[in-house]
Design a protein around this motif. Structure first.
Motif, PDB file in Angstrom:
ATOM      1  N   ARG A 138      86.772  12.063 -27.945  1.00 21.42           N
ATOM      2  CA  ARG A 138      88.204  12.081 -28.084  1.00 21.42           C
ATOM      3  C   ARG A 138      88.654  12.310 -29.600  1.00 21.42           C
ATOM      4  N   GLY A 139      87.988  13.345 -30.409  1.00 24.17           N
ATOM      5  CA  GLY A 139      88.472  13.518 -31.674  1.00 24.17           C
ATOM      6  C   GLY A 139      87.922  12.633 -32.698  1.00 24.17           C
ATOM      7  N   HIS A 140      87.072  11.820 -32.237  1.00 23.81           N
ATOM      8  CA  HIS A 140      86.396  11.101 -33.384  1.00 23.81           C
ATOM      9  C   HIS A 140      84.925  11.543 -33.869  1.00 23.81           C
ATOM     10  N   PRO A 141      85.129  12.086 -35.296  1.00 26.76           N
ATOM     11  CA  PRO A 141      83.932  12.829 -35.616  1.00 26.76           C
ATOM     12  C   PRO A 141      82.734  12.066 -35.582  1.00 26.76           C
ATOM     13  N   PHE A 154      79.805  16.521 -34.541  1.00 28.95           N
ATOM     14  CA  PHE A 154      81.210  17.022 -33.999  1.00 28.95           C
ATOM     15  C   PHE A 154      82.181  16.545 -35.139  1.00 28.95           C
ATOM     16  N   GLY A 155      83.100  17.567 -35.581  1.00 28.91           N
ATOM     17  CA  GLY A 155      83.928  17.432 -36.633  1.00 28.91           C
ATOM     18  C   GLY A 155      83.244  17.307 -37.831  1.00 28.91           C
ATOM     19  N   GLU A 156      83.640  16.595 -39.041  1.00 26.22           N
ATOM     20  CA  GLU A 156      83.165  16.111 -40.145  1.00 26.22           C
ATOM     21  C   GLU A 156      82.600  14.699 -40.026  1.00 26.22           C
ATOM     22  N   PRO A 157      81.323  14.620 -39.628  1.00 20.45           N
ATOM     23  CA  PRO A 157      81.137  13.303 -39.231  1.00 20.45           C
ATOM     24  C   PRO A 157      80.871  12.421 -40.565  1.00 20.45           C
ATOM     25  N   ALA A 195      84.983   0.546 -31.246  1.00 20.37           N
ATOM     26  CA  ALA A 195      86.046   0.063 -30.346  1.00 20.37           C
ATOM     27  C   ALA A 195      86.884   1.098 -29.946  1.00 20.37           C
ATOM     28  N   ALA A 196      86.669   2.255 -29.998  1.00 19.14           N
ATOM     29  CA  ALA A 196      87.243   3.604 -29.601  1.00 19.14           C
ATOM     30  C   ALA A 196      87.137   3.643 -28.235  1.00 19.14           C
TER      31      ALA A 196
END
Length: 200
Positions: A138-141, A154-157, A195-196
């Protein structure tokens, strides 16, 4: 070819029979009856399928779920789930392996339980299915690392999550509290990811 989805289906059915209808699970506050109804609905009640993904249809699916929880015989429901629909054969592994694995652990780990030792082939398939983790996170890198299987970013972790593929699947499907993984990164970002609200 081994059908890990069918193996998980039958093992989950056996676990549900042993647990009975009123054992807690880790899935949405449901007890085992509610989980069994969900498993049958997602394969045999196409009228409720839009409610899984589209919020405006969720109330109808919820009403059907509630009615079936009140009127169904638990063991008959589990037996129905255990019988794979004929049309699902070729799609079962693709659509259901992760679903059944996660729900199997929803029942097992609602009470203190050690992780199962999964076949290497099943871990490999679970890792392959985690290619969709961008959606699940859900958009959390994040960077997922499964020793012996690979790594995906995924993304810029800023947070690295390390564990066996099955444990990473539990983490990405919102079972962070029970997933046996290691998180490495800045403290605030690690806490936020733990916690996400993850998963579908």
């Amino acid at each position: 070819m081994t059908s890990y989805a069918l193996t998980e289906r039958l093992a989950l059915a056996d676990l549900l029979r042993a647990a009975g209808p009123d054992q807690p699970t880790l899935c949405g506050g449901w007890r085992t009856m509610g989980l069994a109804v969900h498993l049958v609905m997602r394969e045999r009640r196409p009228d409720t399928w839009p409610g899984i993904l589209i919020p405006r249809f969720a109330p109808y699916a919820g009403r059907v779920h509630g009615r079936l929880c009140e009127t169904s015989d638990f063991l008959a429901l589990v037996d129905r789930f255990a019988r794979r629909p004929w049309w699902l054969g070729p799609l079962d592994e693709l659509l259901n392996l992760v679903e059944y694995f996660v729900h199997h652990e929803d029942v097992r780990r609602a009470v203190p339980s050690e992780p199962r030792e999964l076949p290497a082939g099943m871990e490999a398939v679970l890792w392959k299915r985690l290619a969709a983790s961008r959606l699940l996170l859900r958009g959390h890198p994040a960077r997922l690392v499964a020793p012996g299987f690979g790594a995906r970013s995924f993304g810029e972790p800023v947070v690295t999550v390390t564990g066996a593929p099955g444990e990473l699947a539990l983490f990405c499907f919102g079972r962070q509290a029970v997933a046996r993984v290691e998180l490495d990164g800045p403290e605030a970002e690690v806490a936020a990811l733990r916690a996400a609200r993850l998963g579908v």
